[in-house]
Structure formats: C-alpha cells, structure tokens
Write a protein that holds these residues in place. Structure first.
Motif, PDB file in Angstrom:
ATOM      1  N   GLN A 293       0.865  -1.184   0.000  1.00 14.03           N
ATOM      2  CA  GLN A 293       0.000   0.000   0.000  1.00 14.03           C
ATOM      3  C   GLN A 293       0.896   1.225   0.000  1.00 14.03           C
ATOM      4  OE1 GLN A 293      -3.255   0.103   2.751  1.00 14.03           O
ATOM      5  NE2 GLN A 293      -3.949   2.079   1.973  1.00 14.03           N
ATOM      6  N   ASP A 294       0.645   2.159  -0.934  1.00 14.37           N
ATOM      7  CA  ASP A 294       1.491   3.358  -0.967  1.00 14.37           C
ATOM      8  C   ASP A 294       0.755   4.557  -0.361  1.00 14.37           C
ATOM      9  OD1 ASP A 294      -0.189   4.460  -2.901  1.00 14.37           O
ATOM     10  OD2 ASP A 294       1.189   4.082  -4.571  1.00 14.37           O
ATOM     11  N   SER A 295       1.461   5.674  -0.259  1.00 16.20           N
ATOM     12  CA  SER A 295       0.905   6.843   0.426  1.00 16.20           C
ATOM     13  C   SER A 295      -0.281   7.451  -0.327  1.00 16.20           C
ATOM     14  CB  SER A 295       1.994   7.904   0.606  1.00 16.20           C
ATOM     15  OG  SER A 295       2.547   8.218  -0.664  1.00 16.20           O
ATOM     16  N   ALA A 296      -0.385   7.157  -1.643  1.00 12.27           N
ATOM     17  CA  ALA A 296      -1.508   7.682  -2.434  1.00 12.27           C
ATOM     18  C   ALA A 296      -2.763   6.833  -2.286  1.00 12.27           C
ATOM     19  CB  ALA A 296      -1.106   7.755  -3.905  1.00 12.27           C
ATOM     20  N   GLY A 297      -2.622   5.686  -1.568  1.00 15.16           N
ATOM     21  CA  GLY A 297      -3.787   4.825  -1.349  1.00 15.16           C
ATOM     22  C   GLY A 297      -3.890   3.641  -2.290  1.00 15.16           C
ATOM     23  N   ASP A 298      -2.895   3.478  -3.174  1.00 14.73           N
ATOM     24  CA  ASP A 298      -2.899   2.304  -4.061  1.00 14.73           C
ATOM     25  C   ASP A 298      -2.576   1.046  -3.259  1.00 14.73           C
ATOM     26  OD1 ASP A 298      -3.322   3.961  -6.191  1.00 14.73           O
ATOM     27  OD2 ASP A 298      -1.435   3.524  -7.228  1.00 14.73           O
ATOM     28  N   VAL A 299      -3.426   0.037  -3.378  1.00 14.00           N
ATOM     29  CA  VAL A 299      -3.140  -1.289  -2.816  1.00 14.00           C
ATOM     30  C   VAL A 299      -2.892  -2.200  -4.015  1.00 14.00           C
ATOM     31  CG1 VAL A 299      -4.058  -3.229  -1.475  1.00 14.00           C
ATOM     32  CG2 VAL A 299      -4.605  -0.874  -0.808  1.00 14.00           C
ATOM     33  N   THR A 300      -1.685  -2.727  -4.144  1.00 16.62           N
ATOM     34  CA  THR A 300      -1.344  -3.511  -5.331  1.00 16.62           C
ATOM     35  C   THR A 300      -0.631  -4.807  -4.980  1.00 16.62           C
ATOM     36  OG1 THR A 300       0.650  -2.161  -5.544  1.00 16.62           O
ATOM     37  CG2 THR A 300      -1.187  -1.584  -6.972  1.00 16.62           C
ATOM     38  N   ILE A 301      -0.816  -5.806  -5.855  1.00 16.88           N
ATOM     39  CA  ILE A 301      -0.144  -7.101  -5.720  1.00 16.88           C
ATOM     40  C   ILE A 301       1.064  -7.104  -6.647  1.00 16.88           C
ATOM     41  CG2 ILE A 301      -0.368  -9.596  -6.027  1.00 16.88           C
ATOM     42  CD1 ILE A 301      -3.444  -9.190  -5.808  1.00 16.88           C
ATOM     43  N   GLY A 302       2.237  -7.423  -6.100  1.00 12.68           N
ATOM     44  CA  GLY A 302       3.441  -7.517  -6.926  1.00 12.68           C
ATOM     45  C   GLY A 302       3.710  -8.964  -7.315  1.00 12.68           C
ATOM     46  N   GLY A 303       4.542  -9.150  -8.339  1.00 15.14           N
ATOM     47  CA  GLY A 303       4.994 -10.499  -8.693  1.00 15.14           C
ATOM     48  C   GLY A 303       4.120 -11.266  -9.659  1.00 15.14           C
ATOM     49  N   ILE A 304       3.127 -10.601 -10.273  1.00 16.56           N
ATOM     50  CA  ILE A 304       2.309 -11.303 -11.267  1.00 16.56           C
ATOM     51  C   ILE A 304       3.032 -11.238 -12.609  1.00 16.56           C
ATOM     52  CG2 ILE A 304       0.090 -11.349 -12.483  1.00 16.56           C
ATOM     53  CD1 ILE A 304      -1.088 -10.061  -9.876  1.00 16.56           C
ATOM     54  N   PRO A 305       3.300 -12.401 -13.226  1.00 15.79           N
ATOM     55  CA  PRO A 305       4.084 -12.398 -14.458  1.00 15.79           C
ATOM     56  C   PRO A 305       3.276 -11.910 -15.659  1.00 15.79           C
ATOM     57  CG  PRO A 305       3.303 -14.604 -14.043  1.00 15.79           C
ATOM     58  CD  PRO A 305       2.847 -13.759 -12.873  1.00 15.79           C
ATOM     59  N   MET A 306       3.981 -11.576 -16.747  1.00 14.70           N
ATOM     60  CA  MET A 306       3.325 -11.191 -17.992  1.00 14.70           C
ATOM     61  C   MET A 306       3.373 -12.364 -18.953  1.00 14.70           C
ATOM     62  SD  MET A 306       1.844  -9.255 -20.138  1.00 14.70           S
ATOM     63  CE  MET A 306       1.715  -7.827 -19.069  1.00 14.70           C
ATOM     64  N   PHE A 307       2.211 -12.817 -19.396  1.00 14.20           N
ATOM     65  CA  PHE A 307       2.133 -13.815 -20.471  1.00 14.20           C
ATOM     66  C   PHE A 307       1.577 -13.080 -21.688  1.00 14.20           C
ATOM     67  CE2 PHE A 307       1.720 -18.239 -18.237  1.00 14.20           C
ATOM     68  CZ  PHE A 307       2.817 -17.946 -17.447  1.00 14.20           C
ATOM     69  N   ARG A 308       2.404 -12.871 -22.688  1.00 21.27           N
ATOM     70  CA  ARG A 308       1.952 -12.135 -23.876  1.00 21.27           C
ATOM     71  C   ARG A 308       1.142 -13.041 -24.803  1.00 21.27           C
ATOM     72  NH1 ARG A 308       4.848  -7.356 -25.401  1.00 21.27           N
ATOM     73  NH2 ARG A 308       4.135  -7.832 -27.494  1.00 21.27           N
ATOM     74  N   GLN A 309      -0.039 -12.561 -25.206  1.00 18.66           N
ATOM     75  CA  GLN A 309      -0.852 -13.366 -26.121  1.00 18.66           C
ATOM     76  C   GLN A 309      -0.426 -13.169 -27.571  1.00 18.66           C
ATOM     77  OE1 GLN A 309      -4.509 -11.068 -25.008  1.00 18.66           O
ATOM     78  NE2 GLN A 309      -4.981 -11.242 -27.180  1.00 18.66           N
ATOM     79  N   GLY A 310       0.344 -12.106 -27.850  1.00 22.92           N
ATOM     80  CA  GLY A 310       0.748 -11.845 -29.227  1.00 22.92           C
ATOM     81  C   GLY A 310      -0.466 -11.559 -30.089  1.00 22.92           C
ATOM     82  N   LEU A 311      -0.442 -12.050 -31.303  1.00 20.72           N
ATOM     83  CA  LEU A 311      -1.561 -11.785 -32.215  1.00 20.72           C
ATOM     84  C   LEU A 311      -2.658 -12.842 -32.096  1.00 20.72           C
ATOM     85  CD1 LEU A 311       0.489 -10.665 -35.338  1.00 20.72           C
ATOM     86  CD2 LEU A 311      -0.845  -9.228 -33.796  1.00 20.72           C
ATOM     87  N   ARG A 312      -2.503 -13.739 -31.131  1.00 18.25           N
ATOM     88  CA  ARG A 312      -3.492 -14.800 -30.976  1.00 18.25           C
ATOM     89  C   ARG A 312      -4.618 -14.357 -30.039  1.00 18.25           C
ATOM     90  NH1 ARG A 312       0.821 -18.941 -28.776  1.00 18.25           N
ATOM     91  NH2 ARG A 312       1.019 -17.134 -27.423  1.00 18.25           N
ATOM     92  N   PRO A 313      -5.838 -14.820 -30.291  1.00 19.28           N
ATOM     93  CA  PRO A 313      -6.960 -14.421 -29.428  1.00 19.28           C
ATOM     94  C   PRO A 313      -6.963 -15.228 -28.139  1.00 19.28           C
ATOM     95  CG  PRO A 313      -7.741 -15.876 -31.150  1.00 19.28           C
ATOM     96  CD  PRO A 313      -6.268 -15.684 -31.402  1.00 19.28           C
ATOM     97  N   TYR A 314      -5.879 -15.103 -27.390  1.00 15.80           N
ATOM     98  CA  TYR A 314      -5.656 -15.963 -26.224  1.00 15.80           C
ATOM     99  C   TYR A 314      -5.886 -15.252 -24.894  1.00 15.80           C
ATOM    100  CZ  TYR A 314      -3.220 -20.000 -28.383  1.00 15.80           C
ATOM    101  OH  TYR A 314      -2.892 -21.125 -29.067  1.00 15.80           O
ATOM    102  N   CYS A 315      -6.597 -14.120 -24.874  1.00 18.26           N
ATOM    103  CA  CYS A 315      -6.597 -13.355 -23.623  1.00 18.26           C
ATOM    104  C   CYS A 315      -7.175 -14.136 -22.438  1.00 18.26           C
ATOM    105  CB  CYS A 315      -7.288 -12.012 -23.782  1.00 18.26           C
ATOM    106  SG  CYS A 315      -9.002 -12.118 -24.251  1.00 18.26           S
ATOM    107  N   ALA A 316      -8.228 -14.944 -22.681  1.00 18.37           N
ATOM    108  CA  ALA A 316      -8.826 -15.692 -21.558  1.00 18.37           C
ATOM    109  C   ALA A 316      -7.857 -16.748 -21.026  1.00 18.37           C
ATOM    110  CB  ALA A 316     -10.136 -16.337 -21.985  1.00 18.37           C
TER     111      ALA A 316
END
Length: 227
Positions: free
Chosen positions: A42-65
């Motif tokens: 939690q930062d001083s501006a009030g943001d509560v965030t989770i760290g450590g979530i990786p990025m899986f790029r879908q590229g040009l594929r309709p893979y978002c789900a």
C-alpha cells in the motif's frame, strides 16, 4: 487483432500431471497464504497492489482468456505456459461462447495450482477487495473499447480519469456487440474509486486504471482464486 479476445474451447483430460512449483508444493496452505500476503503493498496515495504477477503475452493470438488465466495461476505456483494451457484447451478460434468449456479449463488450472476458483456473473468490488488485499488476483472478462483503453492507459501514466458522470458512462462498452476481453485486476485505490489492472499484451499494460463502476458495468464474468 491482438486486442480482441474470442472464447476458447477445451478438453480438460489433456491437462494432467504435477505442474505445481516444487518449492510451493512443500508449503502448507497457511504458509502459501502468508507468502501471497507479503506481495501486497500500500502506498501513500492509497494504491493497494499485488506484486509479482508475471506477464504472459498473447501476441496476435486471441488468447486473452487463456493468457490471463496463465498469469494468475503462474503467480499461484502453477508452471504451465499459455501454449500448454491452450493445447489442453484444444484451442479453437470460434466467435461464439456457445458450448465453450473454458470454465472447465479455469477450474482444472486452479485445481492443478492447489487452489480453487469461483466464478461470478460480473465484477463486484466489495468481494474483489477481500481477495486482492490478501494477494489473490482477480481475472475479469469485460466488454472492451479502444477509446476507453486509451483513457485507462493514460491513467497508468498519471493522467486523471474523467469523472464517472452520465456523459462518461455513455461511452462505456456495455453492449453484447462490444468485443470481449480478459484482464487481471491487480489492485485498487478506494480513495480515488479505481481498480488497477493489466492485460496480456505486454509490460506496458501494467498499472492501468479505470473507475470501479466502469468495471462493474462492463464485466460479464469474474474469477476469484483462493488457496
């Protein structure tokens, strides 16, 4: 294009074996929960965030789900790539959600991660907050518009979102004809009334923001993971 997402079809019997990270598999539930809680900031501006979530790029594929599921479950300890999940899903580019078994894939992946997932018909901030503050990301399927996306991306860089008045609401994509897309909610700010989220399009999508009410209004499914 890469910004669109189409429903996916699956066969769960293709997903088998022990895919849980070895170090995480040695922990009990209480230890795993403690580890996830340690990722919440939690930062001083009030943001509560989770760290450590990786990025899986879908590229040009309709893979978002599939990609967002991969991001959330990898964070929980599952070691399956988007391609492995999609193969387990016997992925098809179908324009219709009819007969889709994507929900089975979400349940199977959560099970492999020694976690559970509950599905809801829309995003509910009160409920999501309880998960997020414990370090559990929430995957949301929502209606998408490129105009709104520009605002959400600008907000990640510090630009203030327009007030959620009736004029602003008129531009929210709430029709079934609007394209579907999946996002991972990684935090919130109750002071500003915003959710913080990311997409499977690359690192530049981290920290995007939208009004809580906008996500509640434009979502059509939310997935709450827990251990």
């Amino acid at each position: 294009g890469s910004e669109m997402c189409i429903r996916d079809s699956i066969r769960t019997e293709d997903i088998s074996g022990d895919y849980l990270d070895g170090d995480i598999a040695m922990l009990d539930k209480r230890q795993r929960r403690k580890q996830l809680l340690a990722n919440v900031r939690q930062d001083s501006a009030g943001d509560v965030t989770i760290g450590g979530i990786p990025m899986f790029r879908q590229g040009l594929r309709p893979y978002c789900a599939v990609s967002t599921l991969g991001m959330a479950t990898h964070y929980l300890g599952l070691r399956m790539s988007t391609d492995a999940l999609a193969a387990g899903a016997r992925f098809r580019n179908t324009g219709s959600a009819k007969g889709s078994k994507i929900l089975d894939l979400y349940r199977a992946a959560a099970e492999e991660a020694m976690a559970s997932v509950q599905r809801s018909g829309s995003f509910d901030f009160k409920r999501a907050k309880k998960y997020l503050e414990k370090g559990f990301p929430v995957v949301v399927w929502r209606r998408y518009s490129s105009e709104r996306n520009l605002l959400h991306s600008a907000a990640a860089k510090g630009q203030i979102l327009p007030e959620a008045n009736s004029a602003d609401r008129a531009s929210w994509p709430t029709s079934k004809t609007d394209p579907g897309h999946a996002s991972v909610v990684t935090g919130y700010n109750e002071k500003t009334g915003e959710v913080i989220f990311m997409e499977s399009w690359g690192e530049h999508t981290r920290g995007k923001r939208m009004h809580i009410e906008e996500l509640e209004a434009t979502s059509y499914a939310a997935f709450y993971f827990k251990i």
